[in-house]
Design a protein around this motif. Structure first.
Motif, PDB file in Angstrom:
ATOM      1  N   TYR A  39      58.828  33.783  36.772  1.00 50.31           N
ATOM      2  CA  TYR A  39      57.637  34.622  36.603  1.00 50.31           C
ATOM      3  C   TYR A  39      56.380  33.790  36.371  1.00 50.31           C
ATOM      4  CZ  TYR A  39      60.990  38.396  36.348  1.00 50.31           C
ATOM      5  OH  TYR A  39      62.005  39.277  36.662  1.00 50.31           O
ATOM      6  N   LEU A  40      56.438  32.521  36.785  1.00 54.84           N
ATOM      7  CA  LEU A  40      55.320  31.612  36.576  1.00 54.84           C
ATOM      8  C   LEU A  40      54.949  30.914  37.880  1.00 54.84           C
ATOM      9  CD1 LEU A  40      56.586  30.010  33.257  1.00 54.84           C
ATOM     10  CD2 LEU A  40      54.687  31.629  33.487  1.00 54.84           C
ATOM     11  N   PRO A  41      53.708  30.451  37.998  1.00 52.35           N
ATOM     12  CA  PRO A  41      53.310  29.716  39.203  1.00 52.35           C
ATOM     13  C   PRO A  41      54.158  28.452  39.385  1.00 52.35           C
ATOM     14  CG  PRO A  41      51.394  30.314  37.860  1.00 52.35           C
ATOM     15  CD  PRO A  41      52.596  30.613  37.036  1.00 52.35           C
ATOM     16  N   GLN A  42      54.249  28.000  40.615  1.00 50.43           N
ATOM     17  CA  GLN A  42      55.014  26.785  40.907  1.00 50.43           C
ATOM     18  C   GLN A  42      54.450  25.564  40.188  1.00 50.43           C
ATOM     19  OE1 GLN A  42      55.425  26.221  45.130  1.00 50.43           O
ATOM     20  NE2 GLN A  42      56.903  27.890  45.344  1.00 50.43           N
ATOM     21  N   ALA A  43      53.187  25.617  39.807  1.00 54.80           N
ATOM     22  CA  ALA A  43      52.567  24.488  39.102  1.00 54.80           C
ATOM     23  C   ALA A  43      53.056  24.351  37.665  1.00 54.80           C
ATOM     24  CB  ALA A  43      51.048  24.643  39.109  1.00 54.80           C
ATOM     25  N   TYR A  44      53.819  25.323  37.166  1.00 50.36           N
ATOM     26  CA  TYR A  44      54.332  25.202  35.804  1.00 50.36           C
ATOM     27  C   TYR A  44      55.186  23.938  35.720  1.00 50.36           C
ATOM     28  CZ  TYR A  44      56.644  26.208  31.408  1.00 50.36           C
ATOM     29  OH  TYR A  44      57.114  26.121  30.119  1.00 50.36           O
ATOM     30  N   PRO A  45      54.914  23.070  34.760  1.00 46.05           N
ATOM     31  CA  PRO A  45      55.548  21.739  34.770  1.00 46.05           C
ATOM     32  C   PRO A  45      57.060  21.788  34.554  1.00 46.05           C
ATOM     33  CG  PRO A  45      54.268  22.083  32.761  1.00 46.05           C
ATOM     34  CD  PRO A  45      53.937  23.218  33.665  1.00 46.05           C
ATOM     35  N   GLN A  46      57.746  20.895  35.252  1.00 44.48           N
ATOM     36  CA  GLN A  46      59.175  20.707  35.051  1.00 44.48           C
ATOM     37  C   GLN A  46      59.402  19.917  33.757  1.00 44.48           C
ATOM     38  OE1 GLN A  46      61.691  21.910  36.873  1.00 44.48           O
ATOM     39  NE2 GLN A  46      60.398  22.852  38.447  1.00 44.48           N
ATOM     40  N   LEU A  47      60.469  20.235  33.053  1.00 45.19           N
ATOM     41  CA  LEU A  47      60.790  19.553  31.816  1.00 45.19           C
ATOM     42  C   LEU A  47      61.932  18.565  32.067  1.00 45.19           C
ATOM     43  CD1 LEU A  47      60.627  22.618  29.401  1.00 45.19           C
ATOM     44  CD2 LEU A  47      58.866  20.879  29.808  1.00 45.19           C
ATOM     45  N   PRO A  48      61.914  17.410  31.419  1.00 51.06           N
ATOM     46  CA  PRO A  48      62.971  16.409  31.639  1.00 51.06           C
ATOM     47  C   PRO A  48      64.352  16.974  31.322  1.00 51.06           C
ATOM     48  CG  PRO A  48      61.162  15.497  30.342  1.00 51.06           C
ATOM     49  CD  PRO A  48      60.920  16.969  30.436  1.00 51.06           C
ATOM     50  N   ARG A  49      65.345  16.589  32.133  1.00 44.58           N
ATOM     51  CA  ARG A  49      66.702  17.104  31.976  1.00 44.58           C
ATOM     52  C   ARG A  49      67.681  15.990  31.626  1.00 44.58           C
ATOM     53  NH1 ARG A  49      67.358  22.772  33.049  1.00 44.58           N
ATOM     54  NH2 ARG A  49      65.253  23.515  33.545  1.00 44.58           N
ATOM     55  N   ASP A  50      68.711  16.366  30.877  1.00 41.91           N
ATOM     56  CA  ASP A  50      69.837  15.477  30.623  1.00 41.91           C
ATOM     57  C   ASP A  50      70.662  15.417  31.903  1.00 41.91           C
ATOM     58  OD1 ASP A  50      72.484  14.573  29.971  1.00 41.91           O
ATOM     59  OD2 ASP A  50      72.044  14.963  27.869  1.00 41.91           O
ATOM     60  N   PRO A  51      70.863  14.254  32.505  1.00 46.79           N
ATOM     61  CA  PRO A  51      71.564  14.178  33.787  1.00 46.79           C
ATOM     62  C   PRO A  51      73.028  14.589  33.712  1.00 46.79           C
ATOM     63  CG  PRO A  51      71.200  11.986  32.894  1.00 46.79           C
ATOM     64  CD  PRO A  51      70.425  12.929  32.027  1.00 46.79           C
ATOM     65  N   ARG A  52      73.617  14.584  32.527  1.00 46.07           N
ATOM     66  CA  ARG A  52      75.031  14.920  32.408  1.00 46.07           C
ATOM     67  C   ARG A  52      75.265  16.431  32.424  1.00 46.07           C
ATOM     68  NH1 ARG A  52      75.803  11.848  26.921  1.00 46.07           N
ATOM     69  NH2 ARG A  52      73.784  12.907  26.713  1.00 46.07           N
ATOM     70  N   VAL A  53      74.520  17.177  31.616  1.00 46.49           N
ATOM     71  CA  VAL A  53      74.786  18.617  31.488  1.00 46.49           C
ATOM     72  C   VAL A  53      73.687  19.485  32.088  1.00 46.49           C
ATOM     73  CG1 VAL A  53      76.254  18.348  29.470  1.00 46.49           C
ATOM     74  CG2 VAL A  53      73.792  18.632  29.164  1.00 46.49           C
ATOM     75  N   GLY A  54      72.553  18.885  32.439  1.00 54.78           N
ATOM     76  CA  GLY A  54      71.480  19.637  33.075  1.00 54.78           C
ATOM     77  C   GLY A  54      70.541  20.337  32.127  1.00 54.78           C
ATOM     78  N   ASP A  55      70.805  20.286  30.822  1.00 54.10           N
ATOM     79  CA  ASP A  55      69.904  20.914  29.857  1.00 54.10           C
ATOM     80  C   ASP A  55      68.654  20.060  29.655  1.00 54.10           C
ATOM     81  OD1 ASP A  55      71.607  23.020  29.484  1.00 54.10           O
ATOM     82  OD2 ASP A  55      72.495  22.254  27.625  1.00 54.10           O
ATOM     83  N   ILE A  56      67.637  20.660  29.068  1.00 57.89           N
ATOM     84  CA  ILE A  56      66.418  19.920  28.745  1.00 57.89           C
ATOM     85  C   ILE A  56      66.766  18.766  27.810  1.00 57.89           C
ATOM     86  CG2 ILE A  56      64.179  20.100  27.590  1.00 57.89           C
ATOM     87  CD1 ILE A  56      64.028  22.980  28.679  1.00 57.89           C
ATOM     88  N   ALA A  57      66.207  17.616  28.095  1.00 54.95           N
ATOM     89  CA  ALA A  57      66.612  16.374  27.433  1.00 54.95           C
ATOM     90  C   ALA A  57      66.200  16.346  25.968  1.00 54.95           C
ATOM     91  CB  ALA A  57      66.000  15.183  28.167  1.00 54.95           C
ATOM     92  N   GLN A  58      67.014  15.662  25.176  1.00 57.75           N
ATOM     93  CA  GLN A  58      66.698  15.434  23.768  1.00 57.75           C
ATOM     94  C   GLN A  58      65.341  14.751  23.642  1.00 57.75           C
ATOM     95  OE1 GLN A  58      68.829  16.088  20.819  1.00 57.75           O
ATOM     96  NE2 GLN A  58      69.611  17.485  22.387  1.00 57.75           N
ATOM     97  N   GLY A  59      64.584  15.178  22.632  1.00 55.24           N
ATOM     98  CA  GLY A  59      63.282  14.580  22.374  1.00 55.24           C
ATOM     99  C   GLY A  59      62.146  15.220  23.129  1.00 55.24           C
ATOM    100  N   THR A  60      62.442  16.136  24.071  1.00 52.62           N
ATOM    101  CA  THR A  60      61.391  16.802  24.842  1.00 52.62           C
ATOM    102  C   THR A  60      60.666  17.817  23.961  1.00 52.62           C
ATOM    103  OG1 THR A  60      62.687  16.570  26.871  1.00 52.62           O
ATOM    104  CG2 THR A  60      60.913  18.213  26.875  1.00 52.62           C
ATOM    105  N   ALA A  61      59.350  17.807  24.004  1.00 51.00           N
ATOM    106  CA  ALA A  61      58.570  18.811  23.270  1.00 51.00           C
ATOM    107  C   ALA A  61      58.781  20.176  23.910  1.00 51.00           C
ATOM    108  CB  ALA A  61      57.097  18.437  23.274  1.00 51.00           C
TER     109      ALA A  61
END
Length: 327
Positions: A39-61
């Motif tokens: 429900y957001l424009p494509q310009a909404y920033p991507q958040l860093p992901r944990d490469p193992r499980v795909g969740d947002i990475a530890q330490g990400t605001a």
């Protein structure tokens, strides 16, 4: 007599507070991202992901407004009001119909909540006001003050205002904006969006998922979109249109009229002509703005073009991270 009961209740709850702890879990942050991103424009920033499980990475605001899906109240079903919401901050009957009225959020740019943080939330009933209305029953306005901290200090402060009234068929106010947005985005919220946000925010208020209750008990034409969900969409919409080198410092907002599921919604933004404190001019709230700050008016409109929620976001350069006075 009803007002006397509320006044007695007010005397016992004002300044009462509660403390909750939560871990800023990566899976919760990821599920919120998956819920609102369509429900957001494509310009909404991507958040860093944990490469193992795909969740947002530890330490990400976590994004501004994401704190609303943390710190769930540990109340079991039979400790809730009949409408599914918390009793602890609700006045006694007959003021049992509740709406999210608005508030203020302030974010410490230098110390955001981050995935992996163990954080606390202090919530205090700051004020209870009885608002008399001509040709209508009074409103009971409950103002909550919230402070969220991690082990590095203050992260988020929030003032949240809830309005309680006697059972009534809410009528939509058709208030239209007299200015054109500088940027906009059109969406149509679905039942799935409402269900997922209710689950993530541990919000069992029945007007958001129980259509029969919403229609037959509170006399709405459909499921209501959560006030905090509309607020979250506006905050994330601001992130998608954030000027380079700037960060969201605060949002002051008001809910104006109900917004319903499966109706067209438009998210709107308009830059305000504000100047810094050095120039002698201030922001829309009359307070001086720091050097380099900008303000943007945000509002959501319904399928009739009427305003559902409106507010003003204040942005600061990323170097300005120290929080202003706490709410």
């Amino acid at each position: 007599m009803d007002i006397d009961i509320v006044k007695k209740w007010r005397g016992g709850v004002v300044d009462s507070s509660s403390l909750l702890w939560d871990r800023i879990d990566s899976r919760q942050a990821t599920l919120l991202d998956q819920t609102v991103r369509p429900y957001l424009p494509q310009a909404y920033p991507q958040l860093p992901r944990d490469p193992r499980v795909g969740d947002i990475a530890q330490g990400t605001a976590i994004p501004p407004g994401a704190h609303l899906v943390y710190f769930p109240s540990p109340v079991h079903e039979f400790g809730l009001s009949p409408d599914g919401y918390l009793e602890e901050e609700a006045p006694p009957g007959p003021f049992c119909q509740r709406v999210w009225a608005g508030g203020q959020m302030e974010f410490n740019v230098a110390n955001p909540l981050r995935v992996g943080d163990v954080a606390s939330q202090t919530k205090r009933i700051q004020e209870v006001t009885i608002k008399e209305r001509p040709e209508a029953d009074p409103l009971v306005l409950v103002k909550l003050a919230l402070h969220m901290k991690n082990d590095r200090g203050l992260c988020v402060t929030e003032l949240r205002e809830l309005a309680y009234m006697k059972p009534v068929s809410l009528k939509r106010r058709l208030l239209k904006h007299n200015r054109q947005p500088d940027f906009l985005f059109r969406i149509k919220p679905s039942e799935i969006l409402l269900f997922r946000y209710s689950a993530l925010s541990w919000n069992s208020h029945r007007i958001h998922y129980d259509l029969a209750y919403a229609r037959e008990v509170e006399h709405h034409p459909g499921l209501l979109i959560h006030g905090p969900l509309t607020c979250t969409l506006l905050l994330h919409f601001m992130q998608a249109n954030m000027p380079q080198g700037m960060a969201l410092r605060s949002l002051n907002y008001r809910a104006v009229s109900p917004m319903y599921c499966q109706q067209d919604m438009q998210l709107n933004g308009r830059w305000l002509q504000t100047m810094s404190r050095n120039s002698g001019s201030g922001g829309s709230d009359g307070q001086a703005l720091a050097e380099g700050s900008r303000q943007c008016e945000l509002w959501a409109t319904n399928n009739e073009g009427g305003i559902s929620m409106k507010g003003v976001a204040t942005l600061v350069p990323l170097a300005q991270g120290s929080p202003s006075s706490a709410i």
